[in-house]
Motif scaffolding. Structure first.
Motif, PDB file in Angstrom:
ATOM      1  N   MET A 256      55.620  81.146  47.688  1.00  0.00           N
ATOM      2  CA  MET A 256      54.360  81.400  48.520  1.00  0.00           C
ATOM      3  C   MET A 256      54.349  80.663  49.918  1.00  0.00           C
ATOM      4  O   MET A 256      54.139  79.235  49.950  1.00  0.00           O
ATOM      5  CB  MET A 256      53.093  81.213  47.961  1.00  0.00           C
ATOM      6  CG  MET A 256      52.417  81.898  46.744  1.00  0.00           C
ATOM      7  SD  MET A 256      51.074  81.475  46.033  1.00  0.00           S
ATOM      8  CE  MET A 256      51.501  79.950  45.179  1.00  0.00           C
TER       9      MET A 256
ATOM     10  N   TYR B 260      47.183  79.974  52.898  1.00  0.00           N
ATOM     11  CA  TYR B 260      48.101  80.828  52.217  1.00  0.00           C
ATOM     12  C   TYR B 260      48.335  81.997  53.043  1.00  0.00           C
ATOM     13  O   TYR B 260      49.364  82.754  52.722  1.00  0.00           O
ATOM     14  CB  TYR B 260      47.515  81.319  50.989  1.00  0.00           C
ATOM     15  CG  TYR B 260      47.579  80.448  49.798  1.00  0.00           C
ATOM     16  CD1 TYR B 260      48.643  80.289  48.979  1.00  0.00           C
ATOM     17  CD2 TYR B 260      46.522  79.523  49.372  1.00  0.00           C
ATOM     18  CE1 TYR B 260      48.832  79.322  47.870  1.00  0.00           C
ATOM     19  CE2 TYR B 260      46.571  78.755  48.615  1.00  0.00           C
ATOM     20  CZ  TYR B 260      47.604  78.450  47.756  1.00  0.00           C
ATOM     21  OH  TYR B 260      47.500  77.470  46.502  1.00  0.00           O
TER      22      TYR B 260
ATOM     23  N   ASN C 194      48.799  87.217  45.592  1.00  0.00           N
ATOM     24  CA  ASN C 194      49.173  86.045  44.753  1.00  0.00           C
ATOM     25  C   ASN C 194      48.578  85.908  43.435  1.00  0.00           C
ATOM     26  O   ASN C 194      49.134  85.589  42.358  1.00  0.00           O
ATOM     27  CB  ASN C 194      49.204  84.755  45.521  1.00  0.00           C
ATOM     28  CG  ASN C 194      49.941  84.645  46.799  1.00  0.00           C
ATOM     29  OD1 ASN C 194      51.071  85.061  46.949  1.00  0.00           O
ATOM     30  ND2 ASN C 194      49.520  83.947  47.819  1.00  0.00           N
TER      31      ASN C 194
END
Length: 364
Positions: A202, A214, A280
């Motif tokens: 990520m 993120y 995610n």
């Protein structure tokens, strides 16, 4: 026979329930999941779980003791509560160096305040003052100071000079801290690893507000990007296989194309949909449920079913070290290297210009 998977958790609300639903969906009635319920803990009693997914025992010693008993009775605990109790970040850095995986330059600092039930005499082995000059020259400034066994970005300081370091160190009280080189990075990754085989990379930016970390793009392109992602993937597997973690995240800061392992002791990593994002979140729910079911199917009663890493196994049956590792040095060797480096960096003395000879007189 139906096998049970339990999850032990605290304040988090999105991942645990999604995990339970996904295990029950994929388990098809043969493997079922539930939130662990504890009304008593008697020594040497098996409370019926093939697998327990641990998300909270780092905060609750009572749960940690419960999980060790469960592990002895045959429950596969994710992550192994015996190893997790012994592990910490400074050791991880040392192990990473032995494996040839780049890490920031790091030194360990004693706690600013004495631990309870100790006195000045308890620290007669510590020299006063410490060799601060050597440590500052080795690490450089700016630098990061963080707990040697903490997590969750608690008690992390960025210090510009020695004065800021000493002021921040006072605030840490009894915490044992690490002083670590700052890696000014081009790319940064946080990487999920499950079962020492499933890897999810990520893009991540620790400089942003928590809810935006993120939301980041990979700056490397083309072949450089492909090579970088493969290296990050391989380093993640190697670290988790050595440590024995079934669920962990590894953080990498990339400087000049080289990924430095910044933090890889996160056995209860963030998995909340509100911070990691939908994509995610879906990956971690799907793969954690899949892995828990695999462990439940492999479960064998009355034996230790928790994972043990290569470091522990190789300590019992040693294997030859890999060529190309970064060998650890003695203190004397490290100091000698630092002196040589300082000499090389010192500006060279300028020589006086050589005298030129007068031209010879022509012969008659």
């Amino acid at each position: 026979m139906i096998k049970k998977v339990g999850i032990l958790f605290g304040m988090e609300d999105t991942f645990p329930w999604a995990f339970i639903d996904k295990v029950n969906e994929l388990g098809k009635g043969k493997i079922i999941a539930e939130a662990v319920q504890i009304d008593k803990v008697q020594q040497g009693i098996d409370y019926g779980y093939s697998v327990i997914f641990d998300r909270i025992s780092q905060e609750v010693p009572f749960y940690r003791a419960y999980l060790k008993n469960a592990s002895l009775m045959g429950t596969a605990v994710i992550n192994n509560p015996f190893w997790w109790s012994a592990d910490e970040k400074f050791f991880n850095n040392c192990l990473s160096m032995e494996m040839g995986i780049p890490v920031p330059k790091t030194v360990l600092l004693p706690s600013n305040a004495r631990p309870d039930n100790t006195s000045e005499t308890s620290f007669r082995n510590l020299k006063v003052p410490l060799d601060w000059e050597y440590m500052f020259d080795y690490i450089g400034f700016p630098a990061y100071m963080k707990p040697h066994d903490g997590g969750g970005w608690k008690s992390v300081y960025r210090v510009e000079n020695s004065e800021q370091l000493f002021e921040a160190h006072k605030e840490t009280e009894q915490l044992v801290m690490m002083l670590q080189e700052e890696i000014v990075f081009d790319d940064y990754f946080r990487v999920y690893c499950l079962g020492q085989k499933y890897v999810h990379i990520m893009p991540y930016d620790p400089r942003k507000p928590f809810h935006e970390r993120y939301v980041s793009d990979i700056k490397a392109t083309g072949e450089a990007r492909k090579k970088l992602l493969k290296t990050v993937h391989d380093y993640t597997l190697r670290l988790n296989q050595a440590l024995g973690y079934d669920f962990n995240t590894v953080e990498f800061a990339v400087r000049d194309g080289v990924p430095y392992a910044i933090d890889f002791c996160n056995p209860a990593p963030d998995a909340d949909i509100n911070s990691v994002g939908q994509e995610n979140f879906d990956w971690i729910v799907e793969h954690s449920a899949k892995y828990a079911i695999e462990k439940a199917k492999e479960h064998k009663p009355n034996q230790n079913n928790s994972s043990w890493g290569g470091f522990v196994r190789n300590s019992i049956a040693p294997v030859k070290p890999k060529v190309g590792k970064v060998n650890l040095k003695t203190a004397a060797e490290a100091k000698k290297t630092a002196v040589k480096t300082a000499v090389k960096k010192a500006p060279a003395k300028t020589k006086a210009p050589a005298k030129t000879k007068a031209p010879a007189k022509p012969k008659k």
